[in-house]
Scaffold this active site. Structure first.
Site, PDB file in Angstrom:
ATOM      1  N   GLY A  11      41.152  30.860  31.854  1.00  0.00           N
ATOM      2  CA  GLY A  11      39.598  30.774  30.847  1.00  0.00           C
ATOM      3  C   GLY A  11      39.010  32.237  31.709  1.00  0.00           C
ATOM      4  O   GLY A  11      39.133  32.596  32.423  1.00  0.00           O
ATOM      5  N   ILE A  50      40.344  29.569  36.095  1.00  0.00           N
ATOM      6  CA  ILE A  50      39.251  30.131  35.086  1.00  0.00           C
ATOM      7  C   ILE A  50      38.376  31.366  35.789  1.00  0.00           C
ATOM      8  O   ILE A  50      38.151  31.112  37.032  1.00  0.00           O
ATOM      9  CB  ILE A  50      38.280  29.110  34.459  1.00  0.00           C
ATOM     10  N   CYS A  51      37.643  32.197  35.211  1.00  0.00           N
ATOM     11  CA  CYS A  51      37.011  33.164  35.679  1.00  0.00           C
ATOM     12  C   CYS A  51      37.771  34.132  36.623  1.00  0.00           C
ATOM     13  O   CYS A  51      38.561  34.955  36.103  1.00  0.00           O
ATOM     14  CB  CYS A  51      35.828  32.510  36.256  1.00  0.00           C
ATOM     15  N   ALA A  52      37.226  34.317  37.780  1.00  0.00           N
ATOM     16  CA  ALA A  52      37.801  35.301  38.786  1.00  0.00           C
ATOM     17  C   ALA A  52      39.241  34.517  39.330  1.00  0.00           C
ATOM     18  O   ALA A  52      40.032  35.315  39.894  1.00  0.00           O
ATOM     19  CB  ALA A  52      36.839  35.277  39.998  1.00  0.00           C
ATOM     20  N   TYR A  87      37.656  36.713  34.016  1.00  0.00           N
ATOM     21  CA  TYR A  87      36.346  37.309  33.859  1.00  0.00           C
ATOM     22  C   TYR A  87      36.294  38.912  33.732  1.00  0.00           C
ATOM     23  O   TYR A  87      37.129  39.486  34.511  1.00  0.00           O
ATOM     24  CB  TYR A  87      35.441  36.871  35.032  1.00  0.00           C
TER      25      TYR A  87
END
Length: 191
Positions: free
Chosen positions: A158, A107-109, A129
């Site tokens: 994510g 998720i994210c980075a 992200y």
């Protein structure tokens, strides 16, 4: 019982690490929190929260022999995702899980910085992200913007902290089924 590893490193985003840990444990799974890039089990997260991992990655690898977990979850946050990406052992374990068809989640980075160092994103749709997707230019065709998570085959990605709940619950549904998903959703008063 299915086994899940959740990687954490100095600078990992708290909500992206702790949400999966919480929901997966509510689902009755065996979840090991694994510190990466340090000889210590204690990690200082992105917002200066100290978290004690269950085991270091090196200790896990020496005790796990040739067995692979059923799933690995990689939170984002900076420099947490970069610290995990810098760990050859973490990347190698993720690659082995991917090749074995195990569930690989980031998720994210982390999708752009960590999974891009493996074959996980090859031919897959994924998200991350906003603005981080340039770090995974080789997989640009699969990038999806503006969605909280993407589940494609054995990979779940994510978007960021605000998507941590939906991302985590998709992992629960994948590993434990709809009934467990519904039970946790109701009991935790999820949206």
């Amino acid at each position: 019982m299915k086994n899940v590893l959740v990687f954490i490193a100095d600078g990992s985003e708290e909500i992206e690490a702790l949400s999966p840990i919480d929901y997966l444990r509510r689902a009755g799974l065996s979840v090991s929190v694994v510190s990466v890039g340090t000889a210590s089990r204690t990690v200082t997260m992105a917002h200066k929260v100290s978290v004690n991992a269950d085991i270091t990655l090196e200790s896990y690898l020496s005790s796990a022999a040739d067995s692979l977990p059923d799933a690995v979850v990689v939170p984002g946050g900076m420099p947490g995702a970069a610290n995990i990406a810098a760990s050859r052992s973490a990347v190698a374990l993720l690659e082995a899980c991917c090749r074995a068809g195990k569930l690989v989640c980031a998720i994210c980075a982390a999708p752009a910085l960590v999974l891009s160092k493996t074959s996980a994103l090859e031919g897959k749709s994924w998200t991350c992200y906003p603005g981080m997707e340039g770090n995974a230019a080789a997989f640009a065709a699969g990038h999806r913007e503006g969605v909280p998570f993407v589940h494609d085959g054995n990979v779940i990605t994510g978007r960021g902290p605000g998507a941590a709940e939906e991302f985590s619950m998709e992992i629960v549904k994948t590993l434990c089924g709809q009934e467990a998903f519904d039970t946790i959703r109701k009991g935790a008063l999820l949206r």
